[in-house]
Write a protein that holds these residues in place. Structure first.
Motif, PDB file in Angstrom:
ATOM      1  N   PHE A   1     -30.347 -39.566  64.504  1.00 56.71           N
ATOM      2  CA  PHE A   1     -29.618 -38.629  65.342  1.00 56.71           C
ATOM      3  C   PHE A   1     -30.553 -38.025  66.383  1.00 56.71           C
ATOM      4  CE2 PHE A   1     -31.422 -35.383  62.656  1.00 56.71           C
ATOM      5  CZ  PHE A   1     -31.343 -35.898  61.382  1.00 56.71           C
ATOM      6  N   GLU A   2     -29.954 -37.521  67.443  1.00 60.70           N
ATOM      7  CA  GLU A   2     -30.724 -36.861  68.492  1.00 60.70           C
ATOM      8  C   GLU A   2     -30.979 -35.414  68.070  1.00 60.70           C
ATOM      9  OE1 GLU A   2     -29.913 -37.056  72.991  1.00 60.70           O
ATOM     10  OE2 GLU A   2     -29.122 -35.115  72.327  1.00 60.70           O
ATOM     11  N   VAL A   3     -32.212 -34.978  68.218  1.00 61.90           N
ATOM     12  CA  VAL A   3     -32.591 -33.628  67.831  1.00 61.90           C
ATOM     13  C   VAL A   3     -33.130 -32.882  69.052  1.00 61.90           C
ATOM     14  CG1 VAL A   3     -34.091 -32.224  66.366  1.00 61.90           C
ATOM     15  CG2 VAL A   3     -33.175 -34.378  65.497  1.00 61.90           C
ATOM     16  N   THR A   4     -32.586 -31.720  69.317  1.00 63.42           N
ATOM     17  CA  THR A   4     -33.101 -30.839  70.361  1.00 63.42           C
ATOM     18  C   THR A   4     -33.716 -29.638  69.660  1.00 63.42           C
ATOM     19  OG1 THR A   4     -31.388 -31.539  71.914  1.00 63.42           O
ATOM     20  CG2 THR A   4     -32.517 -29.458  72.391  1.00 63.42           C
ATOM     21  N   THR A   5     -35.001 -29.446  69.867  1.00 63.57           N
ATOM     22  CA  THR A   5     -35.734 -28.358  69.222  1.00 63.57           C
ATOM     23  C   THR A   5     -36.245 -27.398  70.288  1.00 63.57           C
ATOM     24  OG1 THR A   5     -36.465 -29.947  67.563  1.00 63.57           O
ATOM     25  CG2 THR A   5     -37.570 -27.839  67.578  1.00 63.57           C
ATOM     26  N   LYS A   6     -36.154 -26.116  70.003  1.00 61.27           N
ATOM     27  CA  LYS A   6     -36.614 -25.098  70.951  1.00 61.27           C
ATOM     28  C   LYS A   6     -37.727 -24.264  70.332  1.00 61.27           C
ATOM     29  CE  LYS A   6     -32.444 -24.902  73.635  1.00 61.27           C
ATOM     30  NZ  LYS A   6     -32.826 -25.205  74.972  1.00 61.27           N
ATOM     31  N   TRP A   7     -38.727 -23.979  71.152  1.00 59.02           N
ATOM     32  CA  TRP A   7     -39.883 -23.182  70.760  1.00 59.02           C
ATOM     33  C   TRP A   7     -40.115 -22.126  71.831  1.00 59.02           C
ATOM     34  CZ3 TRP A   7     -42.728 -24.337  66.317  1.00 59.02           C
ATOM     35  CH2 TRP A   7     -42.396 -25.535  65.697  1.00 59.02           C
TER      36      TRP A   7
ATOM     37  N   ILE B   1     -36.512 -33.001  73.207  1.00 61.94           N
ATOM     38  CA  ILE B   1     -35.358 -33.805  72.786  1.00 61.94           C
ATOM     39  C   ILE B   1     -35.897 -35.142  72.299  1.00 61.94           C
ATOM     40  CG2 ILE B   1     -33.194 -34.891  73.489  1.00 61.94           C
ATOM     41  CD1 ILE B   1     -33.091 -32.769  75.761  1.00 61.94           C
ATOM     42  N   SER B   2     -35.557 -35.480  71.047  1.00 64.42           N
ATOM     43  CA  SER B   2     -36.066 -36.726  70.468  1.00 64.42           C
ATOM     44  C   SER B   2     -34.988 -37.402  69.637  1.00 64.42           C
ATOM     45  CB  SER B   2     -37.301 -36.453  69.606  1.00 64.42           C
ATOM     46  OG  SER B   2     -36.965 -35.581  68.551  1.00 64.42           O
ATOM     47  N   GLN B   3     -35.191 -38.687  69.410  1.00 61.86           N
ATOM     48  CA  GLN B   3     -34.336 -39.454  68.520  1.00 61.86           C
ATOM     49  C   GLN B   3     -35.281 -40.336  67.717  1.00 61.86           C
ATOM     50  OE1 GLN B   3     -31.416 -41.958  70.416  1.00 61.86           O
ATOM     51  NE2 GLN B   3     -30.187 -42.074  68.566  1.00 61.86           N
ATOM     52  N   GLY B   4     -35.384 -40.052  66.419  1.00 63.39           N
ATOM     53  CA  GLY B   4     -36.401 -40.718  65.616  1.00 63.39           C
ATOM     54  C   GLY B   4     -37.772 -40.314  66.138  1.00 63.39           C
ATOM     55  N   ALA B   5     -38.645 -41.270  66.366  1.00 63.26           N
ATOM     56  CA  ALA B   5     -39.995 -40.989  66.861  1.00 63.26           C
ATOM     57  C   ALA B   5     -40.065 -40.962  68.381  1.00 63.26           C
ATOM     58  CB  ALA B   5     -40.962 -42.036  66.325  1.00 63.26           C
TER      59      ALA B   5
ATOM     60  N   VAL C   1     -25.087 -36.752  66.415  1.00 62.51           N
ATOM     61  CA  VAL C   1     -25.017 -38.094  65.851  1.00 62.51           C
ATOM     62  C   VAL C   1     -24.239 -38.972  66.822  1.00 62.51           C
ATOM     63  CG1 VAL C   1     -24.197 -39.495  63.923  1.00 62.51           C
ATOM     64  CG2 VAL C   1     -25.084 -37.196  63.497  1.00 62.51           C
ATOM     65  N   PHE C   2     -24.859 -40.056  67.277  1.00 64.16           N
ATOM     66  CA  PHE C   2     -24.201 -40.992  68.176  1.00 64.16           C
ATOM     67  C   PHE C   2     -23.593 -42.158  67.400  1.00 64.16           C
ATOM     68  CE2 PHE C   2     -27.344 -38.941  70.974  1.00 64.16           C
ATOM     69  CZ  PHE C   2     -26.480 -38.438  71.922  1.00 64.16           C
ATOM     70  N   GLU C   3     -24.354 -42.678  66.444  1.00 63.67           N
ATOM     71  CA  GLU C   3     -23.884 -43.758  65.584  1.00 63.67           C
ATOM     72  C   GLU C   3     -24.393 -43.479  64.178  1.00 63.67           C
ATOM     73  OE1 GLU C   3     -24.721 -47.730  67.011  1.00 63.67           O
ATOM     74  OE2 GLU C   3     -24.684 -47.025  69.082  1.00 63.67           O
ATOM     75  N   GLU C   4     -23.558 -43.765  63.187  1.00 69.66           N
ATOM     76  CA  GLU C   4     -23.895 -43.445  61.799  1.00 69.66           C
ATOM     77  C   GLU C   4     -25.186 -44.105  61.317  1.00 69.66           C
ATOM     78  OE1 GLU C   4     -22.553 -41.201  59.705  1.00 69.66           O
ATOM     79  OE2 GLU C   4     -21.314 -40.599  61.401  1.00 69.66           O
ATOM     80  N   ASP C   5     -25.465 -45.330  61.751  1.00 68.30           N
ATOM     81  CA  ASP C   5     -26.633 -46.051  61.243  1.00 68.30           C
ATOM     82  C   ASP C   5     -27.869 -45.888  62.125  1.00 68.30           C
ATOM     83  OD1 ASP C   5     -25.480 -47.471  63.286  1.00 68.30           O
ATOM     84  OD2 ASP C   5     -25.920 -49.448  62.424  1.00 68.30           O
ATOM     85  N   ARG C   6     -27.838 -44.959  63.069  1.00 70.01           N
ATOM     86  CA  ARG C   6     -28.975 -44.726  63.965  1.00 70.01           C
ATOM     87  C   ARG C   6     -29.524 -43.319  63.746  1.00 70.01           C
ATOM     88  NH1 ARG C   6     -31.141 -48.137  67.223  1.00 70.01           N
ATOM     89  NH2 ARG C   6     -31.389 -46.517  68.748  1.00 70.01           N
TER      90      ARG C   6
END
Length: 147
Positions: A85-91, A106-110, A78-83
């Motif tokens: 969050f950044e998600v790192t997913t591994k497959w 690595i994504s943040q939102g869409a 989480v960088f900012e509460e109202d934004r």
């Protein structure tokens, strides 16, 4: 023969999960080799919330065969509460029934900020999201669209 049977099983599993998937995503990525030749990849994931089940597969433009992926985890920052969050997913990929390389997204939102493939030997290939090739409504990638 075993590889053909395993591939048929994987394809049936993917399509049976796709029918019941609550979220199905297709994204297209491109990496350029040193000589400028593109490496194109379709990255597809499915999620069934009722079972908490995730499955995925990748298809390289050449050769055009699906490679089964299994979800191996995610981290969130989480960088900012109202934004978002950044998600790192591994497959992790399964080739001929054995674990092989690993894909990281690595994504943040869409928005996708990073996509990479790490071989079993540790070599890393970075890919860029190819919005011109992505045709989500058709469930595929059109590699004639360019980068």
């Amino acid at each position: 023969m075993k590889s053909l049977i395993f591939l048929a099983y994987v394809v049936l599993l993917i399509f049976s999960v796709h029918v019941n998937a609550e979220r199905f995503e297709v994204r297209c990525f491109t990496s350029l080799k040193n000589d400028g030749t593109p490496i194109n990849i379709k990255f597809s994931t499915m999620f069934v919330a009722s079972d908490g089940y995730r499955i995925g597969y990748v298809v390289y433009e050449k050769p055009n065969k699906p490679i089964l992926l299994y979800y191996s985890g995610r981290t969130e920052r989480v960088f900012e509460e109202d934004r978002p969050f950044e998600v790192t997913t591994k497959w992790k990929e399964i080739i001929e029934g054995k674990p092989a390389g690993e894909y990281t997204i690595i994504s943040q939102g869409a928005i996708v900020y990073g996509f990479s493939y790490k071989t079993k030997a540790g070599e890393v290939f970075d890919f860029s999201y190819n919005s011109k090739a992505t045709h989500a409504g058709q469930g595929g990638c059109n590699w004639n669209g360019g980068l």
